[in-house]
Motif scaffolding. Structure first.
Motif, mmCIF file in Angstrom:
data_model
loop_
_atom_site.group_PDB
_atom_site.id
_atom_site.type_symbol
_atom_site.label_atom_id
_atom_site.label_comp_id
_atom_site.label_asym_id
_atom_site.label_seq_id
_atom_site.Cartn_x
_atom_site.Cartn_y
_atom_site.Cartn_z
ATOM 1 N N PRO A 32 -36.508 43.851 59.394
ATOM 2 C CA PRO A 32 -35.210 44.123 58.784
ATOM 3 C C PRO A 32 -33.885 42.484 58.642
ATOM 4 N N ILE A 33 -32.994 42.224 57.596
ATOM 5 C CA ILE A 33 -32.035 41.470 57.757
ATOM 6 C C ILE A 33 -31.543 41.683 59.064
ATOM 7 N N GLU A 34 -31.284 42.552 59.783
ATOM 8 C CA GLU A 34 -30.080 42.705 60.626
ATOM 9 C C GLU A 34 -30.920 42.081 62.405
ATOM 10 N N GLN A 35 -31.793 42.566 61.927
ATOM 11 C CA GLN A 35 -33.073 42.100 63.062
ATOM 12 C C GLN A 35 -33.967 40.890 62.999
ATOM 13 N N ALA A 36 -34.040 40.040 62.250
ATOM 14 C CA ALA A 36 -33.816 39.032 61.383
ATOM 15 C C ALA A 36 -32.687 38.133 62.101
ATOM 16 N N GLY A 37 -32.042 38.223 61.935
ATOM 17 C CA GLY A 37 -30.526 37.778 62.466
ATOM 18 C C GLY A 37 -30.809 37.884 63.906
ATOM 19 N N THR A 38 -30.186 38.132 64.690
ATOM 20 C CA THR A 38 -30.340 38.515 65.979
ATOM 21 C C THR A 38 -31.934 38.043 66.350
ATOM 22 N N PHE A 39 -32.956 37.896 66.148
ATOM 23 C CA PHE A 39 -33.456 37.186 66.568
ATOM 24 C C PHE A 39 -33.695 36.365 66.683
ATOM 25 N N LEU A 40 -32.710 35.271 65.221
ATOM 26 C CA LEU A 40 -33.018 33.917 64.869
ATOM 27 C C LEU A 40 -32.017 33.191 66.052
ATOM 28 N N ARG A 41 -30.946 33.769 66.594
ATOM 29 C CA ARG A 41 -29.509 33.816 67.268
ATOM 30 C C ARG A 41 -30.432 32.999 68.583
ATOM 31 N N ARG A 42 -31.465 34.321 68.669
ATOM 32 C CA ARG A 42 -32.026 33.811 70.019
ATOM 33 C C ARG A 42 -33.158 33.158 70.166
ATOM 34 N N LEU A 43 -33.476 32.669 69.093
ATOM 35 C CA LEU A 43 -34.357 31.421 68.941
ATOM 36 C C LEU A 43 -34.202 30.245 69.058
ATOM 37 N N PHE A 44 -33.440 29.904 68.165
ATOM 38 C CA PHE A 44 -32.252 28.292 67.467
ATOM 39 C C PHE A 44 -31.706 27.807 68.869
ATOM 40 N N PRO A 45 -31.476 28.447 69.665
ATOM 41 C CA PRO A 45 -31.183 27.309 71.317
ATOM 42 C C PRO A 45 -32.121 27.310 71.442
ATOM 43 N N ARG A 46 -33.405 27.329 71.582
ATOM 44 C CA ARG A 46 -34.491 27.024 72.108
ATOM 45 C C ARG A 46 -34.779 25.950 71.234
ATOM 46 N N TYR A 47 -34.859 26.038 69.685
ATOM 47 C CA TYR A 47 -35.451 24.821 69.321
ATOM 48 C C TYR A 47 -34.314 24.037 69.098
ATOM 49 N N TYR A 48 -33.326 24.250 69.514
ATOM 50 C CA TYR A 48 -32.301 22.746 69.421
ATOM 51 C C TYR A 48 -32.805 22.259 70.862
ATOM 52 N N LEU A 49 -32.344 23.222 71.539
ATOM 53 C CA LEU A 49 -33.159 22.355 72.949
ATOM 54 C C LEU A 49 -34.860 21.451 72.742
ATOM 55 N N ALA A 50 -35.994 22.241 71.833
ATOM 56 C CA ALA A 50 -37.186 21.614 71.697
ATOM 57 C C ALA A 50 -36.332 20.045 71.546
ATOM 58 N N LEU A 51 -35.358 20.251 70.403
ATOM 59 C CA LEU A 51 -35.622 18.744 69.371
ATOM 60 C C LEU A 51 -34.529 17.593 70.369
ATOM 61 N N ILE A 52 -33.182 18.647 71.055
ATOM 62 C CA ILE A 52 -32.803 17.590 71.975
ATOM 63 C C ILE A 52 -33.456 16.604 73.188
ATOM 64 N N ILE A 53 -34.710 17.943 73.697
ATOM 65 C CA ILE A 53 -35.528 16.899 75.018
ATOM 66 C C ILE A 53 -36.828 16.499 73.825
#
Length: 134
Positions: A32-53
């Motif tokens: 559901p949209i609310e859970q998807a948003g919560t999940f992606l908010r937690r995933l994005f910092p890790r995604y960006y960290l992988a790009l930075i590294i």
């Protein structure tokens, strides 16, 4: 060193494509949209960290032998730090305000979200160019 840098670029590019084509659409289809948003908010910092590294290490490895490629990777890493540390928290705050009923926050959220996607696309194209060029 150049070969390792190239592998890092390929891995970083692969991660970006997998996230854009595989992860994000699947999350919105499966949750559901609310859970998807919560999940992606937690995933994005890790995604960006992988790009930075990935881009940062590639840039550091290339800076002596291929300064233009190294500089490009370092610009990607630095711009991703800015996106991760400043832009995404600002976008999240605007989204929260929009969900709380602030229509003007919704307009600004949409604008900054498009901006973040554009930055990500430019980074993706730059990495693709480096992969093809080197």
């Amino acid at each position: 060193m150049e070969t390792i840098a190239l592998y890092l670029v390929a891995a970083t590019l692969g991660a970006m494509l997998f996230f854009a084509v595989g992860v994000a659409p699947t999350v919105f289809q499966a949750l559901p949209i609310e859970q998807a948003g919560t999940f992606l908010r937690r995933l994005f910092p890790r995604y960006y960290l992988a790009l930075i590294i990935g881009s940062g290490l590639a840039g550091a490895l290339w800076v002596q032998s291929a300064p233009w490629a190294g500089g490009t990777c370092l610009v990607i890493a630095l711009s991703t730090i800015w996106v991760r540390q400043y832009l995404v928290p600002h976008i999240n705050a605007l989204r929260d305000a929009e969900l709380g009923g602030d229509d003007s926050a919704g307009v600004e959220f949409a604008r900054l979200h498009r901006f973040s996607v554009a930055i990500n696309m430019i980074q993706l194209v730059a990495l693709l160019f480096l992969l093809i060029r080197y």
